[in-house]
Design an enzyme around this catalytic site. Structure first.
Site, PDB file in Angstrom:
ATOM      1  N   ARG A  14       5.014 -11.941 -73.706  1.00  0.00           N
ATOM      2  CA  ARG A  14       4.148 -10.993 -74.402  1.00  0.00           C
ATOM      3  C   ARG A  14       3.692  -9.902 -73.451  1.00  0.00           C
ATOM      4  O   ARG A  14       3.329 -10.185 -72.312  1.00  0.00           O
ATOM      5  CB  ARG A  14       2.936 -11.716 -74.992  1.00  0.00           C
ATOM      6  CG  ARG A  14       2.317 -10.962 -76.166  1.00  0.00           C
ATOM      7  CD  ARG A  14       1.387 -11.859 -76.951  1.00  0.00           C
ATOM      8  NE  ARG A  14       2.052 -12.990 -77.575  1.00  0.00           N
ATOM      9  CZ  ARG A  14       1.524 -13.712 -78.564  1.00  0.00           C
ATOM     10  NH1 ARG A  14       0.319 -13.412 -79.021  1.00  0.00           N
ATOM     11  NH2 ARG A  14       2.184 -14.716 -79.079  1.00  0.00           N
ATOM     12  N   SER A  98       2.436 -11.590 -82.730  1.00  0.00           N
ATOM     13  CA  SER A  98       1.520 -12.317 -83.598  1.00  0.00           C
ATOM     14  C   SER A  98       0.327 -11.450 -84.007  1.00  0.00           C
ATOM     15  O   SER A  98       0.488 -10.445 -84.673  1.00  0.00           O
ATOM     16  CB  SER A  98       1.066 -13.604 -82.915  1.00  0.00           C
ATOM     17  OG  SER A  98       0.289 -14.391 -83.772  1.00  0.00           O
ATOM     18  N   HIS A  99      -0.875 -11.827 -83.570  1.00  0.00           N
ATOM     19  CA  HIS A  99      -2.095 -11.135 -83.971  1.00  0.00           C
ATOM     20  C   HIS A  99      -2.536 -10.086 -82.952  1.00  0.00           C
ATOM     21  O   HIS A  99      -3.569  -9.443 -83.150  1.00  0.00           O
ATOM     22  CB  HIS A  99      -3.228 -12.144 -84.150  1.00  0.00           C
ATOM     23  CG  HIS A  99      -3.543 -12.910 -82.901  1.00  0.00           C
ATOM     24  ND1 HIS A  99      -2.816 -14.019 -82.525  1.00  0.00           N
ATOM     25  CD2 HIS A  99      -4.473 -12.726 -81.936  1.00  0.00           C
ATOM     26  CE1 HIS A  99      -3.303 -14.484 -81.385  1.00  0.00           C
ATOM     27  NE2 HIS A  99      -4.309 -13.717 -81.000  1.00  0.00           N
ATOM     28  N   LYS A 108       8.990 -15.198 -79.097  1.00  0.00           N
ATOM     29  CA  LYS A 108       8.835 -16.641 -79.224  1.00  0.00           C
ATOM     30  C   LYS A 108      10.239 -17.235 -79.278  1.00  0.00           C
ATOM     31  O   LYS A 108      11.053 -16.825 -80.103  1.00  0.00           O
ATOM     32  CB  LYS A 108       8.045 -16.995 -80.477  1.00  0.00           C
ATOM     33  CG  LYS A 108       6.595 -16.523 -80.452  1.00  0.00           C
ATOM     34  CD  LYS A 108       5.847 -16.957 -81.701  1.00  0.00           C
ATOM     35  CE  LYS A 108       4.382 -16.539 -81.659  1.00  0.00           C
ATOM     36  NZ  LYS A 108       3.632 -16.971 -82.861  1.00  0.00           N
ATOM     37  N   ASP A 242      -1.592 -14.646 -90.367  1.00  0.00           N
ATOM     38  CA  ASP A 242      -1.601 -13.777 -89.196  1.00  0.00           C
ATOM     39  C   ASP A 242      -0.355 -12.888 -89.203  1.00  0.00           C
ATOM     40  O   ASP A 242       0.437 -12.912 -90.145  1.00  0.00           O
ATOM     41  CB  ASP A 242      -1.744 -14.584 -87.909  1.00  0.00           C
ATOM     42  CG  ASP A 242      -0.566 -15.502 -87.635  1.00  0.00           C
ATOM     43  OD1 ASP A 242       0.278 -15.690 -88.530  1.00  0.00           O
ATOM     44  OD2 ASP A 242      -0.486 -16.049 -86.519  1.00  0.00           O
ATOM     45  N   ASP A 244       2.595 -12.686 -87.746  1.00  0.00           N
ATOM     46  CA  ASP A 244       3.957 -13.217 -87.898  1.00  0.00           C
ATOM     47  C   ASP A 244       4.005 -14.359 -88.899  1.00  0.00           C
ATOM     48  O   ASP A 244       5.045 -15.006 -89.049  1.00  0.00           O
ATOM     49  CB  ASP A 244       4.532 -13.650 -86.552  1.00  0.00           C
ATOM     50  CG  ASP A 244       3.710 -14.730 -85.855  1.00  0.00           C
ATOM     51  OD1 ASP A 244       2.492 -14.802 -86.114  1.00  0.00           O
ATOM     52  OD2 ASP A 244       4.273 -15.488 -85.053  1.00  0.00           O
ATOM     53  N   ASP A 246       2.927 -17.360 -89.154  1.00  0.00           N
ATOM     54  CA  ASP A 246       3.109 -18.777 -88.854  1.00  0.00           C
ATOM     55  C   ASP A 246       1.804 -19.549 -88.969  1.00  0.00           C
ATOM     56  O   ASP A 246       1.802 -20.778 -88.945  1.00  0.00           O
ATOM     57  CB  ASP A 246       3.755 -18.988 -87.477  1.00  0.00           C
ATOM     58  CG  ASP A 246       2.901 -18.485 -86.324  1.00  0.00           C
ATOM     59  OD1 ASP A 246       1.928 -17.745 -86.563  1.00  0.00           O
ATOM     60  OD2 ASP A 246       3.220 -18.814 -85.164  1.00  0.00           O
ATOM     61  N   ARG A 247       0.676 -18.834 -89.118  1.00  0.00           N
ATOM     62  CA  ARG A 247      -0.620 -19.484 -89.309  1.00  0.00           C
ATOM     63  C   ARG A 247      -1.191 -19.087 -90.661  1.00  0.00           C
ATOM     64  O   ARG A 247      -1.040 -17.952 -91.104  1.00  0.00           O
ATOM     65  CB  ARG A 247      -1.606 -19.082 -88.213  1.00  0.00           C
ATOM     66  CG  ARG A 247      -1.275 -19.636 -86.850  1.00  0.00           C
ATOM     67  CD  ARG A 247      -2.420 -19.408 -85.877  1.00  0.00           C
ATOM     68  NE  ARG A 247      -2.653 -17.996 -85.640  1.00  0.00           N
ATOM     69  CZ  ARG A 247      -3.808 -17.492 -85.213  1.00  0.00           C
ATOM     70  NH1 ARG A 247      -4.846 -18.271 -85.022  1.00  0.00           N
ATOM     71  NH2 ARG A 247      -3.916 -16.199 -84.988  1.00  0.00           N
ATOM     72  N   HIS A 329      -2.465 -23.760 -87.084  1.00  0.00           N
ATOM     73  CA  HIS A 329      -1.052 -24.112 -86.961  1.00  0.00           C
ATOM     74  C   HIS A 329      -0.844 -25.503 -87.563  1.00  0.00           C
ATOM     75  O   HIS A 329      -1.575 -26.442 -87.238  1.00  0.00           O
ATOM     76  CB  HIS A 329      -0.619 -24.142 -85.494  1.00  0.00           C
ATOM     77  CG  HIS A 329      -0.442 -22.789 -84.880  1.00  0.00           C
ATOM     78  ND1 HIS A 329       0.664 -22.002 -85.110  1.00  0.00           N
ATOM     79  CD2 HIS A 329      -1.228 -22.074 -84.047  1.00  0.00           C
ATOM     80  CE1 HIS A 329       0.562 -20.878 -84.436  1.00  0.00           C
ATOM     81  NE2 HIS A 329      -0.588 -20.886 -83.785  1.00  0.00           N
TER      82      HIS A 329
END
Length: 453
Positions: A14, A98-99, A108, A242, A244, A246-247, A329
């Site tokens: 990142r 992500s966020h 990732k 979020d 991407d 995934d949450r 998650h």
């Protein structure tokens, strides 16, 4: 020799684009990724950030140049990438931050079958390879494009049947992130007849500049619009994803957040109903209610460190059916032990849709204690402040000290707190849970007084 240390983190890559992460760096990491995975087939997907398509394309070129056959899946959520990696037995790379704010991007990565790759399981080796100039290979790989969105949606819908639930009105805040791409496929007409859901979309337009609010639902400020819309429209619930996707975070019909620990317990009971006696993983910041409820439903709870690589590793070791974290998650054995906010959302919709009660009453069954949420304190010396807290509590009767991950202090009445250092900032992160609100607040204030002294 390039130094990629600043962008390689504990679980992913990142950094700011293009200062720390550009197409040359992405190409080098793609080449290293192919070598690390012994030139196995690779799938690459990306989110809606302006920088993502070019970075993903460069990574794909780098991997193909080293001999991997690469499939470019285009726009996708992180769990879509995990789906492809698991279903197709490919190594995977998802371009997303992500966020994080718009100027950031990241990668990732996972191995074939969606196996986790973290600092201790490959990232260090990938970084070392990416920092070198690798020699050319005799047989480069191929690059092709394929859209997996419909396959992903069909698979998720095969795991949770919503066809017979009562009619629900749900507000969904995609935060201008990838849920705006995946939710219509999973909950709409793209895979057959739509379930009895009335979906009220908020910020479904894909926009990596995040014009409405940061795509981080863990911060209550970023769910204000969702909570207000749920109340004003008298919806049955709200879901927030979020960047991407995934949450997933949940709010009830009153616009009140449902703690991720309660969602973990709820989903665990559903999974245990299908596989009685199964093992459920939870991290050490998850509410005490989670292991209690798992045991009450005949399951075996196992406590782990915070972080997806630890959850996934313990799931693999134990054959666990499900795992959950305080951060939203949720991990499923039937999803290659990977985290997927969308599958967790389907379970919440199914549970509510088969109940006659509102979500606030349903969730209350799984919320037994009062929690502080995560509180960050900037400190000059993380170790010194942690030691001071440890010293203050260690001699008290009935107190148990646990250093599985940071400092956990557990009390006889079920109250506890955990103090963990941030890996990237001069912060200590505090989580406190008490038998009631007064107990929690008193314990929280006592710890913070020492931390911030």
């Amino acid at each position: 020799m390039r130094d990629l240390g600043p962008i390689f983190k504990a679980y992913d890559v990142r950094g700011v684009v293009p200062d720390a992460l550009d197409t040359d760096v992405a190409r080098a990491i793609g080449a290293a990724f192919a070598d690390f995975n012994e030139r196995a087939p690779v799938v690459v997907a990306h989110d809606m950030r302006p920088s993502s398509p070019a970075l993903a394309a460069a990574f794909a070129e780098g991997a193909a140049d080293r001999g991997s056959d690469v499939t470019r899946a285009g726009l996708g959520s992180t769990d879509l990438l995990y789906f492809v990696a698991g279903h197709e037995s490919m190594a995977g790379a998802m371009f997303t931050a992500s966020h994080n704010p718009a100027q950031y991007n990241g990668i990732k990565m996972c191995g074939p079958g969606a196996t986790p790759i973290g600092e201790e399981t490959g990232l260090t080796r990938i970084r070392a390879l990416a920092e070198r100039d690798l020699p050319p290979v005799d047989s480069p790989g191929t690059v092709r494009d394929r859209d997996y969105l419909a396959d992903y949606a069909t698979y998720l819908r095969s795991l949770v049947d919503l066809s017979d639930i009562r009619t629900l009105r749900v507000v969904i805040d995609a935060g201008n992130g990838m849920a705006g791409h995946t939710v219509p496929a999973v909950l709409g007409d793209a895979v057959g007849a739509a379930p009895p859901l009335s979906v009220d979309p908020l910020y479904f337009e894909l926009d990596g500049t995040f014009p409405n609010h940061p795509a981080d639902p863990m911060n209550p400020k970023n769910t204000e619009a969702l909570r207000r819309r749920v109340r004003d429209s008298r919806a049955d619930l709200g879901l927030a994803f979020d960047g991407d996707a995934d949450r997933c975070f949940v709010v009830d019909e009153r616009g009140e957040p449902v703690p991720p620990s309660a969602i973990t317990a709820l989903v665990a009971t559903r999974q245990l109903a299908v596989e009685p006696g199964g093992t459920v993983i939870h991290n050490l910041i998850t509410s005490t209610a989670v292991p209690e409820i798992v045991r009450e439903h005949g399951g075996t709870p196992i406590r782990t460190r915070v972080g997806h690589s630890f959850i996934k590793a313990r799931m693999a070791e134990t054959g666990a059916i499900f795992g959950g974290e305080h951060s939203g998650h949720y991990y499923f054995r039937e999803f290659w032990r990977a985290d997927t906010g969308m599958l967790a959302a389907l379970h919440v919709l199914a549970a509510l849709g088969h109940s006659t009660r509102p979500l606030s009453e349903l969730a209350a069954e799984f919320s037994r204690y009062s929690a502080s949420g995560e509180i960050n304190s900037e400190v000059s010396d993380q170790a010194e402040r942690t030691a001071a807290v440890r010293s203050a509590f260690a001699g008290e009767p009935g107190v148990e000290i646990d250093e599985l991950d940071g400092l956990s202090v557990l009390f006889g009445d079920g109250s506890w707190f955990n103090l963990r250092p941030s890996n990237t900032e001069p912060l200590l992160r505090l989580n406190v849970e008490g038998a009631d609100e007064e107990t929690m607040r008193s314990l929280r204030d006592r710890v913070l007084e020492i931390v911030r002294a």
